[in-house]
Design a protein around this motif. Structure first.
Motif, mmCIF file in Angstrom:
data_model
loop_
_atom_site.group_PDB
_atom_site.id
_atom_site.type_symbol
_atom_site.label_atom_id
_atom_site.label_comp_id
_atom_site.label_asym_id
_atom_site.label_seq_id
_atom_site.Cartn_x
_atom_site.Cartn_y
_atom_site.Cartn_z
ATOM 1 N N GLU A 275 0.827 -1.218 0.000
ATOM 2 C CA GLU A 275 0.000 0.000 0.000
ATOM 3 C C GLU A 275 0.854 1.257 0.000
ATOM 4 O OE1 GLU A 275 -2.608 -0.209 3.326
ATOM 5 O OE2 GLU A 275 -3.635 -2.028 2.629
ATOM 6 N N ALA A 276 2.029 1.166 0.645
ATOM 7 C CA ALA A 276 2.929 2.329 0.719
ATOM 8 C C ALA A 276 3.777 2.490 -0.537
ATOM 9 C CB ALA A 276 3.822 2.208 1.947
ATOM 10 N N GLY A 277 3.625 1.557 -1.493
ATOM 11 C CA GLY A 277 4.330 1.690 -2.769
ATOM 12 C C GLY A 277 5.641 0.947 -2.860
ATOM 13 N N TYR A 278 5.949 0.103 -1.858
ATOM 14 C CA TYR A 278 7.217 -0.641 -1.887
ATOM 15 C C TYR A 278 7.107 -1.960 -2.631
ATOM 16 C CZ TYR A 278 8.824 2.656 1.644
ATOM 17 O OH TYR A 278 9.187 3.806 2.313
ATOM 18 N N GLY A 279 5.889 -2.380 -2.915
ATOM 19 C CA GLY A 279 5.680 -3.631 -3.631
ATOM 20 C C GLY A 279 5.858 -4.835 -2.729
ATOM 21 N N PRO A 280 5.831 -6.037 -3.334
ATOM 22 C CA PRO A 280 6.010 -7.271 -2.555
ATOM 23 C C PRO A 280 7.482 -7.445 -2.170
ATOM 24 C CG PRO A 280 5.868 -7.779 -4.878
ATOM 25 C CD PRO A 280 5.632 -6.301 -4.769
ATOM 26 N N PRO A 281 7.789 -8.357 -1.266
ATOM 27 C CA PRO A 281 9.190 -8.609 -0.904
ATOM 28 C C PRO A 281 9.996 -9.007 -2.137
ATOM 29 C CG PRO A 281 7.712 -9.702 0.634
ATOM 30 C CD PRO A 281 6.851 -9.189 -0.478
ATOM 31 N N PRO A 282 11.195 -8.462 -2.320
ATOM 32 C CA PRO A 282 11.998 -8.782 -3.504
ATOM 33 C C PRO A 282 12.621 -10.173 -3.468
ATOM 34 C CG PRO A 282 13.199 -7.307 -2.042
ATOM 35 C CD PRO A 282 11.825 -7.431 -1.481
ATOM 36 N N CYS A 283 12.554 -10.846 -2.334
ATOM 37 C CA CYS A 283 13.110 -12.192 -2.200
ATOM 38 C C CYS A 283 12.519 -12.842 -0.945
ATOM 39 C CB CYS A 283 14.648 -12.142 -2.092
ATOM 40 S SG CYS A 283 15.216 -11.203 -0.655
ATOM 41 N N THR A 284 12.829 -14.083 -0.713
ATOM 42 C CA THR A 284 12.336 -14.742 0.497
ATOM 43 C C THR A 284 13.107 -14.228 1.720
ATOM 44 O OG1 THR A 284 13.858 -16.604 0.254
ATOM 45 C CG2 THR A 284 11.683 -16.826 -0.748
ATOM 46 N N TYR A 285 12.495 -14.386 2.868
ATOM 47 C CA TYR A 285 13.126 -13.937 4.115
ATOM 48 C C TYR A 285 12.545 -14.764 5.258
ATOM 49 C CZ TYR A 285 8.739 -11.492 5.046
ATOM 50 O OH TYR A 285 7.414 -11.209 5.274
ATOM 51 N N SER A 286 13.179 -14.645 6.397
ATOM 52 C CA SER A 286 12.717 -15.350 7.592
ATOM 53 C C SER A 286 12.618 -14.354 8.745
ATOM 54 C CB SER A 286 13.696 -16.474 7.950
ATOM 55 O OG SER A 286 13.350 -17.057 9.187
ATOM 56 N N PHE A 287 11.494 -14.413 9.468
ATOM 57 C CA PHE A 287 11.331 -13.626 10.695
ATOM 58 C C PHE A 287 11.655 -14.539 11.867
ATOM 59 C CE2 PHE A 287 8.707 -12.214 14.326
ATOM 60 C CZ PHE A 287 9.217 -10.917 14.474
ATOM 61 N N ILE A 288 12.628 -14.148 12.680
ATOM 62 C CA ILE A 288 13.107 -14.984 13.773
ATOM 63 C C ILE A 288 12.979 -14.235 15.101
ATOM 64 C CG2 ILE A 288 14.667 -16.363 12.363
ATOM 65 C CD1 ILE A 288 16.939 -14.480 13.123
ATOM 66 N N VAL A 289 12.967 -14.989 16.190
ATOM 67 C CA VAL A 289 12.858 -14.370 17.512
ATOM 68 C C VAL A 289 13.990 -14.866 18.403
ATOM 69 C CG1 VAL A 289 10.395 -13.888 17.466
ATOM 70 C CG2 VAL A 289 11.184 -16.150 18.214
#
Length: 360
Positions: A75-89
């Motif tokens: 919505e902010a105009g950045y588009g979808p993620p350009p590659c895969t990623y992982s969210f870790i804790v």
């Protein structure tokens, strides 16, 4: 803990509402609703099962927050993620030991090599996600262990270099970061990236005696909790005068001791209870049953510390109130746990002195 199943339909319905949230506001409201149900279950079901349910809620909120953040980026105009990623804790979330008032400890692993497009996207993504989680009710980490910070948001190749740097410096601060990293757990995105990250992390401990000693050196730092007569030391001054810091007095020392042994044997489990189970299979250590019992007590006492409610969310100091310490049975159990921590801590100190004499 990871193998437990949620058999309470009330919980399952609550958790289903979380994954259907379409905005930070909805996600916050559904967190508060689930939190109320979990509070009703506190001290009714076993503490390890209760903690599993609490951390299942946190994981579902984080997964949903990641999806909402991706939508907000579009919505902010950045588009979808350009590659895969992982969210870790990391931290208590990494160990599946987060309370209802735990703050943020997280990071990102980004696929491939760094480039301008990735850097721009994930810099804004990390900042936006951390802000979103704060809006949902997770305070920002005072130590800045968050995906909004460059140190904890890197491509896999950058992470490998960072881990190598921390392993080779052997000073207090880089070893502290390495110890924080040892509690890493995958929550959302690419499981493959998280697995490759973990592989790189544990390979650095193979036949690395200097690193093992450096981790031990960091581990033996300990807050005094008993006086010379074996009496529990309470806070003398301030807002918590007469109370006892259960988090840093007994919970964190036990976490640190078990983590130290787990790293020594390259045990990849992230939760303290799972680490104890893995250590038991080695048949090398005494007192593991005592450690498990003390740890369960520490968790139970920690989640029962006094809390306040602000805008529907819980806030706690992690201090046991002075009035609670007048309960003779509770005080006796706490003292036994602290005596165990002191014995284990002294054993680690002896190991460190021996290792350092050997090195010189």
């Amino acid at each position: 803990m990871a193998s437990m199943e949620l058999t309470d339909g009330y919980d399952e319905e609550c958790f289903r509402t979380i994954v259907l949230a379409g905005s930070p506001q909805e996600l916050r409201e559904r967190r508060i609703a689930c939190q109320s149900i979990l509070l009703e279950q506190l001290n009714v079901i076993p503490i390890e099962e209760w903690m599993f349910r609490v951390n299942t809620m946190h994981d579902l909120i984080a997964e949903t927050a990641v999806l909402i953040c991706e939508a907000q980026m579009k919505e902010a105009g950045y588009g979808p993620p350009p590659c895969t990623y992982s969210f870790i804790v990391f931290g208590s979330s990494g160990r599946q030991e987060a309370t209802l008032w735990s703050d943020q400890d997280n990071g990102l692993i980004v696929e491939g090599e760094p480039d301008g497009e990735k850097n721009r996207y994930f810099e804004f993504f990390g900042i936006m996600l951390s802000d979103l989680l704060e809006e949902v009710g997770y305070e920002k980490c005072a130590g800045k262990v968050m995906c909004s910070q460059g140190m904890w948001r890197k491509t896999l190749s950058e992470w490998k270099e960072q881990l190598k740097e921390w392993r080779t410096q052997l000073e207090w601060e880089p070893i502290r970061y390495l110890i924080i990293s040892s509690d890493m757990r995958h929550v959302a995105g690419s499981t493959e990236l998280s697995a490759l990250w973990q592989k790189a992390f544990y390979e650095g401990f193979i036949d690395n005696e200097e690193l093992s000693v450096a981790v031990l050196r960091n581990t033996v730092r300990h807050k005094a909790t008993l006086n010379l007569l074996g009496q529990v030391l309470t806070e003398r001054f301030g807002d918590y005068a007469g109370g006892f810091d259960i988090k840093y007095g007994v919970y964190i020392p036990l976490v640190n001791i078990v983590r130290r042994l787990s790293l020594l044997h390259r045990i990849r489990a992230s939760s303290t209870l799972e680490r104890i189970e893995e250590l038991e299979r080695l048949h090398k250590y005494q007192h593991l049953d005592d450690i498990q019992r003390a740890f369960l007590l520490a968790m139970r006492m920690r989640v029962n510390t006094p809390f306040s409610v602000q805008n529907g969310l819980l806030i706690s100091s992690d201090y046991i109130a002075e009035s609670e310490l007048k309960n003779k049975q509770l005080l006796s159990e706490l003292r036994e746990s602290l005596l165990l921590v002191r014995r284990l801590h002294r054993a680690l100190q002896r190991q460190l002195r021996s290792a350092e004499r050997w090195r010189t």
